[in-house]
Design an enzyme around this catalytic site. Structure first.
Site, PDB file in Angstrom:
ATOM      1  NE  ARG A 104      -4.173  -1.202   1.350  1.00 56.94           N
ATOM      2  CZ  ARG A 104      -5.315  -1.322   2.007  1.00 56.94           C
ATOM      3  NH1 ARG A 104      -5.322  -1.623   3.260  1.00 56.94           N
ATOM      4  NH2 ARG A 104      -6.449  -1.117   1.391  1.00 56.94           N
TER       5      ARG A 104
ATOM      6  CD  GLN B 251      -2.918   6.137  -3.399  1.00 55.46           C
ATOM      7  OE1 GLN B 251      -3.392   6.877  -4.249  1.00 55.46           O
ATOM      8  NE2 GLN B 251      -2.590   6.546  -2.205  1.00 55.46           N
TER       9      GLN B 251
ATOM     10  CG  ASP C 102      -4.802  -1.022  -2.426  1.00 55.83           C
ATOM     11  OD1 ASP C 102      -5.296  -2.132  -2.161  1.00 55.83           O
ATOM     12  OD2 ASP C 102      -4.533  -0.169  -1.558  1.00 55.83           O
TER      13      ASP C 102
ATOM     14  CB  SER D 103      -7.964   0.502  -1.760  1.00 58.06           C
ATOM     15  OG  SER D 103      -7.050   0.666  -0.713  1.00 58.06           O
TER      16      SER D 103
ATOM     17  CE1 TYR E 164      -3.846  -1.807   6.409  1.00 58.94           C
ATOM     18  CE2 TYR E 164      -1.501  -1.666   5.915  1.00 58.94           C
ATOM     19  CZ  TYR E 164      -2.802  -1.969   5.529  1.00 58.94           C
ATOM     20  OH  TYR E 164      -3.045  -2.403   4.256  1.00 58.94           O
TER      21      TYR E 164
HETATM   22  P1  NAD Z   1      -8.253  -1.969   7.672  1.00 57.29           P
HETATM   23  O1  NAD Z   1      -9.319  -2.631   6.851  1.00 57.29           O
HETATM   24  O2  NAD Z   1      -7.083  -2.776   8.107  1.00 57.29           O
HETATM   25  O3  NAD Z   1      -8.947  -1.373   8.998  1.00 57.29           O
HETATM   26  C1  NAD Z   1     -10.072  -0.531   8.910  1.00 57.29           C
HETATM   27  C2  NAD Z   1      -9.968   0.564   9.947  1.00 57.29           C
HETATM   28  O4  NAD Z   1     -10.164   0.038  11.250  1.00 57.29           O
HETATM   29  C3  NAD Z   1      -8.622   1.292   9.986  1.00 57.29           C
HETATM   30  O5  NAD Z   1      -8.827   2.649   9.682  1.00 57.29           O
HETATM   31  C4  NAD Z   1      -8.140   1.065  11.409  1.00 57.29           C
HETATM   32  O6  NAD Z   1      -7.437   2.169  11.934  1.00 57.29           O
HETATM   33  C5  NAD Z   1      -9.452   0.852  12.152  1.00 57.29           C
HETATM   34  N1  NAD Z   1      -9.329   0.200  13.462  1.00 57.29           N
HETATM   35  C6  NAD Z   1      -8.513  -0.808  13.842  1.00 57.29           C
HETATM   36  N2  NAD Z   1      -8.706  -1.095  15.159  1.00 57.29           N
HETATM   37  C7  NAD Z   1      -9.669  -0.260  15.607  1.00 57.29           C
HETATM   38  C8  NAD Z   1     -10.297  -0.085  16.861  1.00 57.29           C
HETATM   39  N3  NAD Z   1      -9.966  -0.810  17.931  1.00 57.29           N
HETATM   40  N4  NAD Z   1     -11.235   0.882  16.960  1.00 57.29           N
HETATM   41  C9  NAD Z   1     -11.585   1.651  15.881  1.00 57.29           C
HETATM   42  N5  NAD Z   1     -11.027   1.525  14.681  1.00 57.29           N
HETATM   43  C10 NAD Z   1     -10.077   0.575  14.528  1.00 57.29           C
HETATM   44  O7  NAD Z   1      -7.720  -0.673   7.002  1.00 57.29           O
HETATM   45  P2  NAD Z   1      -7.789  -0.173   5.484  1.00 57.29           P
HETATM   46  O8  NAD Z   1      -9.093   0.482   5.260  1.00 57.29           O
HETATM   47  O9  NAD Z   1      -7.448  -1.296   4.588  1.00 57.29           O
HETATM   48  O10 NAD Z   1      -6.627   0.899   5.441  1.00 57.29           O
HETATM   49  C11 NAD Z   1      -6.167   1.588   6.569  1.00 57.29           C
HETATM   50  C12 NAD Z   1      -5.248   2.720   6.140  1.00 57.29           C
HETATM   51  O11 NAD Z   1      -4.179   2.226   5.337  1.00 57.29           O
HETATM   52  C13 NAD Z   1      -5.892   3.767   5.264  1.00 57.29           C
HETATM   53  O12 NAD Z   1      -6.766   4.626   5.866  1.00 57.29           O
HETATM   54  C14 NAD Z   1      -4.641   4.425   4.718  1.00 57.29           C
HETATM   55  O13 NAD Z   1      -4.064   5.304   5.634  1.00 57.29           O
HETATM   56  C15 NAD Z   1      -3.745   3.245   4.492  1.00 57.29           C
HETATM   57  N6  NAD Z   1      -3.842   2.899   3.078  1.00 57.29           N
HETATM   58  C16 NAD Z   1      -2.885   3.377   2.221  1.00 57.29           C
HETATM   59  C17 NAD Z   1      -2.966   3.083   0.870  1.00 57.29           C
HETATM   60  C18 NAD Z   1      -1.952   3.576  -0.088  1.00 57.29           C
HETATM   61  O14 NAD Z   1      -1.214   4.473   0.200  1.00 57.29           O
HETATM   62  N7  NAD Z   1      -1.874   2.962  -1.271  1.00 57.29           N
HETATM   63  C19 NAD Z   1      -4.002   2.290   0.384  1.00 57.29           C
HETATM   64  C20 NAD Z   1      -4.954   1.825   1.283  1.00 57.29           C
HETATM   65  C21 NAD Z   1      -4.851   2.125   2.625  1.00 57.29           C
END
Ligand code: NAD
Length: 380
Positions: free
Chosen positions: A122, A127, A130, A133, A230
């Site tokens: 990620r 992106q 991905d 996402s 994360y």
């Molecule tokens: P994920 O599916 O792993 O988790 C979903 C959400 O749950 C996350 O935002 C996490 O912080 C939250 N979470 C975990 N434990 C928690 C708790 N106890 N209480 C409340 N919330 C909790 O995450 P995701 O959606 O796949 O991605 C997370 C982050 O990764 C994104 O927001 C972004 O910053 C990053 N990301 C970057 C890229 C990129 O740069 N290419 C792409 C995708 C995601």
């Protein structure tokens, strides 16, 4: 080189790995494409549309796989399909390699190069490749539609001759990719939206979508931020503080959509039975983490539970519910990823030093090349 696109066989799956626009891109890159008959039907794509885009249609999976140098699918193919692939074939698909160890072993033994869509790093550059996402975006949107459909109320505020209707209140837990899309969708439908995430960095994004961010104790916020954007698992003490914060907000919500995940771990418990009991009858919880243990104590993966007058939905594979756009996005992800290792005139130039291809490759040349997958194999 012949690229084969398989018809998905997972129960309830309606997506297809490559749409006609993707076929055209691969032909332009110098590849030939063969699609298994009916592969796109559930995503509203006929065999004729594939043929018009320049693909050949094969009657069966075995026909599609014969002499293919690359195979594309959404879900991991069956072991039987793997047996039909020739040595050196490149398979690009979601492979769930950390748990699907039998498949990983079969790929290594058959000397198939397995590229797992869920392992695409990620990083900013990747992106557009991905698929976690893109498919989470679909799931976040669909989760709100499901909740709206099950709620015995309107979502928006309505001022009518028959009286004024107050807007529904939605709480979104976890403001990652799915959570942010759920917030945006619930706002578009007119709900009042609250959101919470252990990563304080998302507060600004939540607020920019017109939702309010529940403020946690500074210690919870400091502990929740993990590596690479994360979340990381909270200590028992901080988790308890989070539950107290949520218990204070949940009772007043009509809809709760939970999306919280910690990579490689069971999903954190965020909604206890007492919290469910505190909600108004008719309220709806949609637990998007149901496949990794669930964020609600009462969730049953793949089922709807009615408890204390509250409906708790544990949907699986929500992205398959919007197959046209989910396939279009997945196809774009896969075509962009393939372009990383296709050179002039469709020649394959697999470079394990490539910062996207290397980390996404699970098996190559008879070896399991990914360290996390190797560890999962030794532990199994
Ligand atoms: P994920 O599916 O792993 O988790 C979903 C959400 O749950 C996350 O935002 C996490 O912080 C939250 N979470 C975990 N434990 C928690 C708790 N106890 N209480 C409340 N919330 C909790 O995450 P995701 O959606 O796949 O991605 C997370 C982050 O990764 C994104 O927001 C972004 O910053 C990053 N990301 C970057 C890229 C990129 O740069 N290419 C792409 C995708 C995601």
């Amino acid at each position: 080189m012949k690229v084969a696109v398989l018809k998905e066989t997972r129960l309830g799956e309606r997506r297809v790995a490559l749409v006609p626009m993707g076929v055209k891109s691969l032909l332009k890159a110098g590849l030939d494409v063969t699609v298994q008959a009916g592969a796109g039907l559930a995503a509203s794509i006929s065999d004729q549309e594939y043929e018009e885009a320049g693909a050949t249609v094969a009657a069966t999976a075995a026909d599609a796989l014969r002499d293919a140098g690359m195979v594309l699918s959404v879900n991991a193919p069956s072991l039987e399909d793997v047996a039909g692939m020739s040595e050196g074939t490149i398979l690009v698909s979601f492979l769930t390699p950390l748990t699907h160890t039998e498949l990983v072993r079969a790929l290594a033994e058959a000397k198939i190069t397995g590229i797992a869509m869920e392992l695409v790093p990620r990083i900013t550059r990747a992106q557009s490749m991905d698929a976690l996402s893109s498919q989470a975006t679909v799931a976040g949107y669909k989760a709100v539609l499901l909740a709206a459909d099950h709620l015995p109320k309107f979502l928006p505020m309505l001022t009518t001759a028959a009286g004024t209707i107050r807007p529904a209140k939605a709480l979104i837990l976890g403001a990652g990719v799915a959570g942010l899309q759920a917030i945006a969708t619930a706002r578009r439908l007119g709900a009042v939206v609250l959101a919470f995430d252990v990563r304080p960095a998302v507060k600004e994004q939540v607020e920019s979508l017109g939702a309010s961010f529940l403020e946690a104790d500074a210690e919870v916020a400091a502990e929740g931020e993990g590596e690479g954007g994360y979340a990381k698992e909270l200590s028992a003490d901080q988790h308890e503080k989070e539950l107290t914060l949520l218990a204070g907000a949940i009772a007043d919500c009509d809809i709760v959509i939970t999306t919280a995940q910690i990579p490689g771990r069971t999903a954190p418990l965020l909604v206890t039975e007492e919290m469910v009991e505190s909600m108004r009858p008719g309220s709806v919880i949609v637990d998007l983490a149901s496949e990794s243990g669930g964020n609600c104590a009462l969730t049953k993966s793949g089922a709807t539970v009615l408890a204390h007058g509250v409906q708790i939905l544990g949907p699986v594979n929500l992205a398959a519910g919007i197959p046209v756009h989910a396939s279009q996005m997945y196809s774009k992800n896969i075509v962009t990823l393939i372009s990383e290792f296709i050179g002039e005139e469709g020649r394959v130039e697999l470079d394990m030093e490539n910062d996207v291809v290397g980390p996404s490759t699970v098996t190559h040349d008879g070896q399991v090349t990914n360290e996390r997958v190797q560890n999962a194999l030794s532990a199994s």
